[in-house]
Design a protein around this motif. Structure first.
Motif, PDB file in Angstrom:
ATOM      1  N   ASN A 105       0.893  -1.228   0.005  1.00 29.80           N
ATOM      2  CA  ASN A 105       0.024   0.027  -0.032  1.00 29.80           C
ATOM      3  C   ASN A 105       1.078   1.049   0.011  1.00 29.80           C
ATOM      4  N   GLU A 136      -0.958  -1.518  -4.217  1.00 32.85           N
ATOM      5  CA  GLU A 136      -2.353  -1.003  -3.677  1.00 32.85           C
ATOM      6  C   GLU A 136      -2.274   0.875  -3.491  1.00 32.85           C
ATOM      7  N   LYS A 189      -7.282   1.105  -2.443  1.00 30.06           N
ATOM      8  CA  LYS A 189      -7.970   1.154  -1.126  1.00 30.06           C
ATOM      9  C   LYS A 189      -8.677   2.629  -0.875  1.00 30.06           C
ATOM     10  N   HIS A 214     -10.459  -2.323  -2.802  1.00 28.30           N
ATOM     11  CA  HIS A 214     -10.541  -2.697  -1.299  1.00 28.30           C
ATOM     12  C   HIS A 214     -11.357  -1.436  -0.418  1.00 28.30           C
TER      13      HIS A 214
END
Length: 253
Positions: free
Chosen positions: A78, A102, A145, A171
């Motif tokens: 991430n 991500e 995300k 996500h």
């Protein structure tokens, strides 16, 4: 599928290996990868938050993913950035490790939002789509995300836009809007991971019944009791009569 969600300053390779007996995917980070996001992260550290602040963030991404080579869990990273070029570079590293890149459009800390990171990207859908396209062009499996309950943001429209730009995974931190997962799943041709409050069979099955392809565990991701309970729930759901027979529960790519 069960994923371990990123935790700033805590979700590293050792954390991922500890969760490997229970989960299918571990998203390391979040990590700030450009100068503006790193300055914001330093401000967060100054007020007591944990952050990853290595001298070279891209080398950190590479080293952490390499440390998971051979581990029985897929890795992701991430990342936060106020600019697109570091996203492209991090995505290329993730592609080399068969890891998921991500993009963090989730963090709501004021310092990060002030420089254009985190949930600010949800209000700038074109820039977020540019990030996604750059990461996809670099060959990575791309996740976004995002969070629910951001004023002025339509999560379904955002999910559709990033999927159209090349995102493989959405996500979603559902906050207190769990039914929103059904809208996102219907809107976007992407794998949907649901997050927030996943602790047991009831919470996992609620998200899966709304159409999520998998769930993720955040804060309790270092608690094997919680992970074992959720992993068992996800496995049981796969045999449940309402499960979509065409879904194998694996992140694409």
């Amino acid at each position: 599928m069960l994923a371990l969600a990123s935790l700033s300053g805590a979700a590293d390779a050792d954390w991922a290996r500890a969760g490997a007996p229970y989960a299918d995917l571990a998203v390391l980070g979040g990590i700030a990868i450009d100068s503006a996001s790193r300055d914001a992260a330093r401000e967060l550290v100054a007020r007591g938050r944990e952050e990853f602040l290595p001298d070279d963030p891209l080398a950190f991404v590479d080293a952490q993913l390499a440390a998971l080579g051979g581990a029985p869990i897929r890795a992701g990273m991430n990342v936060r950035s106020a600019t697109v070029d570091p996203i492209r570079e991090a995505a290329a590293i993730c592609a080399d490790h068969d890891a998921v890149l991500e993009i963090n459009a989730h963090c709501r800390q004021g310092e990060l939002c002030a420089v254009g990171c985190g949930e600010t990207l949800l209000r700038d859908r074109d820039r977020l789509a540019t990030y996604v396209a750059a990461a996809a062009d670099a060959g990575a499996t791309v996740s976004v995300k995002m969070r629910a309950e951001v004023d002025g943001v339509d999560p379904s429209a955002t999910a559709r836009a990033v999927a159209d730009a090349g995102a493989d995974v959405i996500h979603v931190d559902a906050m207190d809007s769990e039914p929103l997962i059904a809208d996102v799943a219907a809107a976007a041709d992407a794998f949907v991971l649901a997050n927030n409050g996943v602790r047991d069979r009831a919470t996992a099955w609620e998200y899966l019944a709304y159409g999520a392809d998998g769930v993720s565990v955040g804060r309790p991701s270092d608690d094997p009791t919680v992970l074992e309970r959720v992993a068992r729930a996800v496995t049981d759901w796969r045999g449940h009569e309402h499960r979509d027979a065409d879904s194998d529960g694996e992140v694409p790519g």
